[in-house]
Design a protein around this motif. Structure first.
Motif, PDB file in Angstrom:
ATOM      1  N   MET A   1     -84.983 -20.210 -74.623  1.00  0.00           N
ATOM      2  CA  MET A   1     -85.781 -19.010 -74.847  1.00  0.00           C
ATOM      3  C   MET A   1     -87.235 -19.408 -75.139  1.00  0.00           C
ATOM      4  SD  MET A   1     -85.305 -16.021 -77.713  1.00  0.00           S
ATOM      5  CE  MET A   1     -83.685 -15.641 -77.077  1.00  0.00           C
ATOM      6  N   LEU A   2     -88.145 -18.697 -74.516  1.00  0.00           N
ATOM      7  CA  LEU A   2     -89.563 -18.966 -74.731  1.00  0.00           C
ATOM      8  C   LEU A   2     -89.948 -18.586 -76.155  1.00  0.00           C
ATOM      9  CD1 LEU A   2     -92.115 -19.869 -73.077  1.00  0.00           C
ATOM     10  CD2 LEU A   2     -92.620 -17.430 -72.837  1.00  0.00           C
ATOM     11  N   HIS A   3     -90.577 -19.523 -76.852  1.00  0.00           N
ATOM     12  CA  HIS A   3     -90.952 -19.284 -78.245  1.00  0.00           C
ATOM     13  C   HIS A   3     -92.097 -18.274 -78.305  1.00  0.00           C
ATOM     14  CE1 HIS A   3     -92.010 -19.970 -82.415  1.00  0.00           C
ATOM     15  NE2 HIS A   3     -90.965 -20.771 -82.537  1.00  0.00           N
ATOM     16  N   PRO A   4     -92.068 -17.330 -79.265  1.00  0.00           N
ATOM     17  CA  PRO A   4     -93.170 -16.363 -79.390  1.00  0.00           C
ATOM     18  C   PRO A   4     -94.532 -17.023 -79.580  1.00  0.00           C
ATOM     19  CG  PRO A   4     -91.293 -15.697 -80.739  1.00  0.00           C
ATOM     20  CD  PRO A   4     -90.967 -17.055 -80.221  1.00  0.00           C
ATOM     21  N   GLN A   5     -94.566 -18.232 -80.106  1.00  0.00           N
ATOM     22  CA  GLN A   5     -95.851 -18.910 -80.292  1.00  0.00           C
ATOM     23  C   GLN A   5     -96.539 -19.205 -78.964  1.00  0.00           C
ATOM     24  OE1 GLN A   5     -94.502 -22.198 -82.710  1.00  0.00           O
ATOM     25  NE2 GLN A   5     -94.920 -21.112 -84.622  1.00  0.00           N
ATOM     26  N   VAL A   6     -95.773 -19.270 -77.863  1.00  0.00           N
ATOM     27  CA  VAL A   6     -96.388 -19.495 -76.559  1.00  0.00           C
ATOM     28  C   VAL A   6     -97.273 -18.317 -76.182  1.00  0.00           C
ATOM     29  CG1 VAL A   6     -95.947 -19.769 -74.089  1.00  0.00           C
ATOM     30  CG2 VAL A   6     -94.561 -21.022 -75.752  1.00  0.00           C
ATOM     31  N   GLU A   7     -96.752 -17.105 -76.342  1.00  0.00           N
ATOM     32  CA  GLU A   7     -97.543 -15.925 -75.986  1.00  0.00           C
ATOM     33  C   GLU A   7     -98.791 -15.821 -76.849  1.00  0.00           C
ATOM     34  OE1 GLU A   7     -97.070 -14.146 -73.375  1.00  0.00           O
ATOM     35  OE2 GLU A   7     -95.228 -15.210 -72.867  1.00  0.00           O
ATOM     36  N   VAL A   8     -98.677 -16.142 -78.113  1.00  0.00           N
ATOM     37  CA  VAL A   8     -99.847 -16.133 -78.999  1.00  0.00           C
ATOM     38  C   VAL A   8    -100.890 -17.130 -78.508  1.00  0.00           C
ATOM     39  CG1 VAL A   8    -100.651 -16.628 -81.345  1.00  0.00           C
ATOM     40  CG2 VAL A   8     -98.511 -15.373 -80.996  1.00  0.00           C
ATOM     41  N   SER A   9    -100.430 -18.312 -78.123  1.00  0.00           N
ATOM     42  CA  SER A   9    -101.370 -19.345 -77.682  1.00  0.00           C
ATOM     43  C   SER A   9    -102.064 -18.957 -76.385  1.00  0.00           C
ATOM     44  CB  SER A   9    -100.642 -20.683 -77.509  1.00  0.00           C
ATOM     45  OG  SER A   9     -99.825 -20.689 -76.363  1.00  0.00           O
ATOM     46  N   LEU A  10    -101.342 -18.335 -75.472  1.00  0.00           N
ATOM     47  CA  LEU A  10    -101.932 -17.962 -74.187  1.00  0.00           C
ATOM     48  C   LEU A  10    -102.983 -16.873 -74.331  1.00  0.00           C
ATOM     49  CD1 LEU A  10     -98.772 -17.984 -71.878  1.00  0.00           C
ATOM     50  CD2 LEU A  10    -100.621 -19.660 -71.944  1.00  0.00           C
ATOM     51  N   ALA A  11    -102.903 -16.096 -75.396  1.00  0.00           N
ATOM     52  CA  ALA A  11    -103.866 -15.017 -75.605  1.00  0.00           C
ATOM     53  C   ALA A  11    -105.197 -15.507 -76.164  1.00  0.00           C
ATOM     54  CB  ALA A  11    -103.274 -13.968 -76.547  1.00  0.00           C
ATOM     55  N   ILE A  12    -105.237 -16.728 -76.633  1.00  0.00           N
ATOM     56  CA  ILE A  12    -106.450 -17.224 -77.308  1.00  0.00           C
ATOM     57  C   ILE A  12    -107.508 -17.677 -76.322  1.00  0.00           C
ATOM     58  CG2 ILE A  12    -107.316 -19.148 -78.711  1.00  0.00           C
ATOM     59  CD1 ILE A  12    -104.875 -18.794 -80.484  1.00  0.00           C
ATOM     60  N   ARG A  13    -107.109 -18.422 -75.315  1.00  0.00           N
ATOM     61  CA  ARG A  13    -108.108 -19.009 -74.421  1.00  0.00           C
ATOM     62  C   ARG A  13    -108.589 -18.007 -73.383  1.00  0.00           C
ATOM     63  NH1 ARG A  13    -107.021 -24.847 -71.828  1.00  0.00           N
ATOM     64  NH2 ARG A  13    -106.361 -25.139 -74.010  1.00  0.00           N
ATOM     65  N   ARG A  14    -109.884 -18.003 -73.139  1.00  0.00           N
ATOM     66  CA  ARG A  14    -110.489 -17.151 -72.130  1.00  0.00           C
ATOM     67  C   ARG A  14    -109.955 -17.518 -70.752  1.00  0.00           C
ATOM     68  NH1 ARG A  14    -115.812 -17.529 -69.679  1.00  0.00           N
ATOM     69  NH2 ARG A  14    -116.077 -19.474 -70.854  1.00  0.00           N
ATOM     70  N   ARG A  15    -109.568 -16.493 -69.967  1.00  0.00           N
ATOM     71  CA  ARG A  15    -109.018 -16.718 -68.638  1.00  0.00           C
ATOM     72  C   ARG A  15    -110.030 -16.302 -67.576  1.00  0.00           C
ATOM     73  NH1 ARG A  15    -105.074 -20.292 -69.614  1.00  0.00           N
ATOM     74  NH2 ARG A  15    -104.128 -19.725 -71.612  1.00  0.00           N
ATOM     75  N   PRO A  16    -110.009 -16.972 -66.411  1.00  0.00           N
ATOM     76  CA  PRO A  16    -111.004 -16.653 -65.382  1.00  0.00           C
ATOM     77  C   PRO A  16    -110.778 -15.289 -64.759  1.00  0.00           C
ATOM     78  CG  PRO A  16    -109.418 -18.244 -64.563  1.00  0.00           C
ATOM     79  CD  PRO A  16    -109.145 -18.096 -66.020  1.00  0.00           C
ATOM     80  N   SER A  17    -111.870 -14.656 -64.373  1.00  0.00           N
ATOM     81  CA  SER A  17    -111.794 -13.378 -63.681  1.00  0.00           C
ATOM     82  C   SER A  17    -111.433 -13.608 -62.218  1.00  0.00           C
ATOM     83  CB  SER A  17    -113.141 -12.661 -63.767  1.00  0.00           C
ATOM     84  OG  SER A  17    -114.115 -13.403 -63.059  1.00  0.00           O
ATOM     85  N   ALA A  18    -111.155 -12.510 -61.528  1.00  0.00           N
ATOM     86  CA  ALA A  18    -110.836 -12.607 -60.105  1.00  0.00           C
ATOM     87  C   ALA A  18    -112.003 -13.188 -59.328  1.00  0.00           C
ATOM     88  CB  ALA A  18    -110.460 -11.229 -59.566  1.00  0.00           C
ATOM     89  N   ASP A  19    -113.216 -12.883 -59.766  1.00  0.00           N
ATOM     90  CA  ASP A  19    -114.396 -13.419 -59.075  1.00  0.00           C
ATOM     91  C   ASP A  19    -114.441 -14.937 -59.175  1.00  0.00           C
ATOM     92  OD1 ASP A  19    -115.155 -10.892 -58.413  1.00  0.00           O
ATOM     93  OD2 ASP A  19    -116.636 -10.684 -60.017  1.00  0.00           O
ATOM     94  N   VAL A  20    -114.131 -15.468 -60.350  1.00  0.00           N
ATOM     95  CA  VAL A  20    -114.131 -16.918 -60.512  1.00  0.00           C
ATOM     96  C   VAL A  20    -113.016 -17.539 -59.684  1.00  0.00           C
ATOM     97  CG1 VAL A  20    -113.760 -18.804 -62.147  1.00  0.00           C
ATOM     98  CG2 VAL A  20    -115.202 -16.854 -62.787  1.00  0.00           C
ATOM     99  N   LEU A  21    -111.837 -16.937 -59.703  1.00  0.00           N
ATOM    100  CA  LEU A  21    -110.720 -17.466 -58.936  1.00  0.00           C
ATOM    101  C   LEU A  21    -110.998 -17.434 -57.441  1.00  0.00           C
ATOM    102  CD1 LEU A  21    -107.714 -15.913 -60.888  1.00  0.00           C
ATOM    103  CD2 LEU A  21    -108.434 -18.307 -60.888  1.00  0.00           C
TER     104      LEU A  21
END
Length: 305
Positions: A1-21
């Protein structure tokens, strides 16, 4: 089972926009570099104070030395980040904890990054740092006669290739620590399909490999693909850590099996419920603190002789 701490961690870092991708790959890499640096404090937490934390010039390679005492064995650490991002600073907290818990000096290597500096620049820098600490370590108050290497992800690949080259040069290392190492340039293992996502996927790993080694003909040479080595006999005893929800999980396990088949003592530990990159995020993951302390204990046991 995926640990809830994973979702918390993924929310912290800025993710690229569609334009950057949609932009060129280099723009994506620059975005990833900046985002990792920006999130460092939130992901890794406060710095443990140590008696010695000093930036050094290892014959042209920037490094940081951490130590808690004199005549300590040395652990050379090679950071991850797809060979394209990450830095001494983004792995500072992990290196501090390992030094504090192990009693080893830790030398963190600031190798040159791709795509500005492609293979073999990063490997050359790691080998330069190893040669430098062997030569200068005694003058710095550490004991380079007891020498280990380690790294995570791309740093794990660089670390184990350097360890094999040290074996071949008849200057073997005493131990290696590989944290979810990047082993397979083909990105072919089943875990890419089983657990793709959670911060890392096949597309991003292919971009990393292609940026690091633009020449496809070189990607399956022994200095790039560790499993391309004909004989792994004589590699240093190994602690290999993988993560359950990591696309690199299976290739790390395959490498552990190959080392074992070659007669190398290996401890392979899979951390359940967590994803790629967890080990440096000490403030976010209980498993990160456990892994750092496990690494420290294994270094203490391996290098205290």
């Amino acid at each position: 089972m995926l640990h809830p701490q994973v979702e918390v961690s993924l929310a912290i870092r800025r993710r690229p926009s569609a334009d950057v991708l949609a932009a060129d790959p280099y723009a994506q890499l620059l975005f990833a570099r900046a985002a990792m640096e920006e999130s460092n404090e939130a992901e890794c937490g406060p710095a443990i104070p140590l008696p010695v934390v000093v930036d050094v010039d290892a014959d042209g390679v920037p490094c940081r030395l951490y130590a808690t005492g004199v005549d300590a064995p040395v652990f050379v650490y090679v950071h991850g980040g797809g060979w394209c991002y990450g830095s001494i600073e983004t792995f500072d907290r992990l290196c501090r904890r390992i030094a504090d818990r192990s009693g080893c000096a830790v030398l963190s290597v600031g190798y040159r990054l791709a795509p500005e500096h492609v293979f073999p620049a990063a490997l050359d820098d790691v080998e330069t740092a190893l040669a430098w600490i062997r030569k200068e370590g005694a003058g710095l108050g550490v004991d380079p006669s007891r020498l280990a290497i380690g790294g995570d992800s791309a740093g794990g690949q660089l670390a184990t290739v350097a360890a094999r080259r040290q074996r071949d040069a008849a200057t073997p290392l005493d131990y290696q620590v590989l944290i979810y190492p990047a082993i397979d340039p083909m990105t072919a293992s089943e875990s890419y399909d089983e657990v793709g996502g959670h911060g890392l996927d096949r597309e991003s790993m292919r971009l990393a490999w292609e940026s690091f080694v633009p020449d496809p003909a070189l990607r399956f040479s022994p200095d790039v693909a560790p499993l391309a080595v004909a004989d792994l006999t004589g590699m240093p005893p190994t602690l290999l850590i993988t993560a359950e929800y990591d696309v690199l999980r299976d290739e790390g396990a395959d490498y552990a099996d190959a080392l074992l088949a070659a007669g190398v003592p290996v401890v392979h530990v899979r951390y359940a419920g967590v994803n790629h990159g967890f080990a440096r995020k000490l403030v976010l993951f209980d498993a990160a603190r456990a892994a750092a302390d496990h690494i420290a204990a294994s270094l203490r046991a391996a290098l205290t002789f």
